[in-house]
Design a protein around this motif. Structure first.
Motif, mmCIF file in Angstrom:
data_model
loop_
_atom_site.group_PDB
_atom_site.id
_atom_site.type_symbol
_atom_site.label_atom_id
_atom_site.label_comp_id
_atom_site.label_asym_id
_atom_site.label_seq_id
_atom_site.Cartn_x
_atom_site.Cartn_y
_atom_site.Cartn_z
ATOM 1 N N LEU A 116 -33.009 12.229 -10.057
ATOM 2 C CA LEU A 116 -32.299 11.360 -9.115
ATOM 3 C C LEU A 116 -32.710 9.897 -9.272
ATOM 4 O O LEU A 116 -31.870 8.998 -9.184
ATOM 5 N N GLU A 117 -33.995 9.657 -9.516
ATOM 6 C CA GLU A 117 -34.462 8.283 -9.738
ATOM 7 C C GLU A 117 -33.855 7.704 -11.011
ATOM 8 O O GLU A 117 -33.461 6.535 -11.050
ATOM 9 N N ARG B 29 -26.826 19.215 -14.235
ATOM 10 C CA ARG B 29 -28.243 18.953 -14.530
ATOM 11 C C ARG B 29 -29.142 19.560 -13.444
ATOM 12 O O ARG B 29 -30.212 20.082 -13.740
ATOM 13 N N VAL B 30 -28.710 19.482 -12.189
ATOM 14 C CA VAL B 30 -29.479 20.096 -11.102
ATOM 15 C C VAL B 30 -29.557 21.608 -11.326
ATOM 16 O O VAL B 30 -30.612 22.219 -11.160
ATOM 17 N N TYR B 31 -28.452 22.198 -11.751
ATOM 18 C CA TYR B 31 -28.456 23.635 -12.043
ATOM 19 C C TYR B 31 -29.419 23.949 -13.182
ATOM 20 O O TYR B 31 -30.155 24.952 -13.124
ATOM 21 N N ASP B 32 -29.445 23.109 -14.216
ATOM 22 C CA ASP B 32 -30.390 23.318 -15.325
ATOM 23 C C ASP B 32 -31.828 23.325 -14.800
ATOM 24 O O ASP B 32 -32.645 24.173 -15.193
ATOM 25 N N LEU B 33 -32.144 22.363 -13.932
ATOM 26 C CA LEU B 33 -33.490 22.304 -13.348
ATOM 27 C C LEU B 33 -33.774 23.546 -12.505
ATOM 28 O O LEU B 33 -34.876 24.102 -12.545
ATOM 29 N N TYR B 34 -32.778 23.987 -11.750
ATOM 30 C CA TYR B 34 -32.917 25.197 -10.920
ATOM 31 C C TYR B 34 -33.218 26.402 -11.813
ATOM 32 O O TYR B 34 -34.132 27.181 -11.528
ATOM 33 N N ALA B 35 -32.455 26.534 -12.889
ATOM 34 C CA ALA B 35 -32.665 27.671 -13.797
ATOM 35 C C ALA B 35 -34.036 27.604 -14.458
ATOM 36 O O ALA B 35 -34.711 28.626 -14.615
ATOM 37 N N ASP B 36 -34.467 26.398 -14.834
ATOM 38 C CA ASP B 36 -35.750 26.247 -15.526
ATOM 39 C C ASP B 36 -36.958 26.412 -14.616
ATOM 40 O O ASP B 36 -37.972 26.964 -15.030
ATOM 41 N N TYR B 37 -36.867 25.913 -13.389
ATOM 42 C CA TYR B 37 -38.066 25.857 -12.550
ATOM 43 C C TYR B 37 -38.053 26.786 -11.343
ATOM 44 O O TYR B 37 -39.084 27.347 -11.009
ATOM 45 N N ALA B 38 -36.932 26.960 -10.685
ATOM 46 C CA ALA B 38 -36.902 27.827 -9.499
ATOM 47 C C ALA B 38 -36.763 29.294 -9.901
ATOM 48 O O ALA B 38 -37.537 30.146 -9.468
ATOM 49 N N LEU B 39 -35.772 29.588 -10.740
ATOM 50 C CA LEU B 39 -35.533 30.988 -11.109
ATOM 51 C C LEU B 39 -36.681 31.609 -11.889
ATOM 52 O O LEU B 39 -36.900 32.815 -11.820
#
Length: 159
Positions: A148-149, A114-124
């Motif tokens: 995380l919450e 899920r963290v990777y999904d967020l990275y792909a969606d928002y950082a990349l």
């Protein structure tokens, strides 16, 4: 890395002050303040400390990949110790996401994905983000905090 005082009698601490502005030393000097409950947590790591630890993990990951009897080994996915488990998720492009968790914490592999999904969606997709640099993207950080919450409040099954 040491521990820092984070709360006195349930009131958050910043430096030497409680969140209501009172000085901690004044509270400790007043007999009527006792008994006192103090809460300590590990000091937050600096960005440089995080980069240093990640750079120490990379050679271990590479050695594990090369020592494996299996061709094209995925390297270290879980590193277990008495007091923690380190989970590593390597993407198809070679980027590694690492989580250090308590040994009893379930679902960390799901959380890493899920963290990777967020990275792909928002950082990349952020034109100001540069690969190999610390992630400083507000949308990524906000959504990561929400994830995380959610995990903390209602468990990994709800992500």
């Amino acid at each position: 890395m040491g521990h820092v005082l984070t709360a006195v009698n349930g009131i958050a601490v910043t430096g030497r002050e409680l969140e209501d502005g009172r000085d901690i030393l004044e509270i400790l000097e007043q007999p009527e303040s006792f008994p006192i409950t103090l809460k300590f947590n590990r000091a937050k790591m600096t960005t440089n400390e995080k980069i240093f630890l990640a750079s120490m993990f990379y050679p271990l990951f590479a050695i594990a990949s090369q020592l494996s009897p299996e061709p094209r080994s995925s390297g270290i996915e879980i590193l277990e110790a008495d007091t923690f488990r380190l989970y590593c998720f390597q993407t198809l492009t070679g980027i590694k996401f690492i989580i250090v968790a308590e040994p009893s914490q379930p679902g960390m592999e799901i959380l890493l994905k899920r963290v990777y999904d967020l990275y792909a969606d928002y950082a990349l997709k952020n034109p100001f983000y540069a690969l190999e640099m610390p992630i400083r993207c507000e949308l990524f950080e906000t959504n990561l905090q929400t994830l995380l919450e959610t995990v903390e409040k209602s468990g990994i099954s709800n992500v």
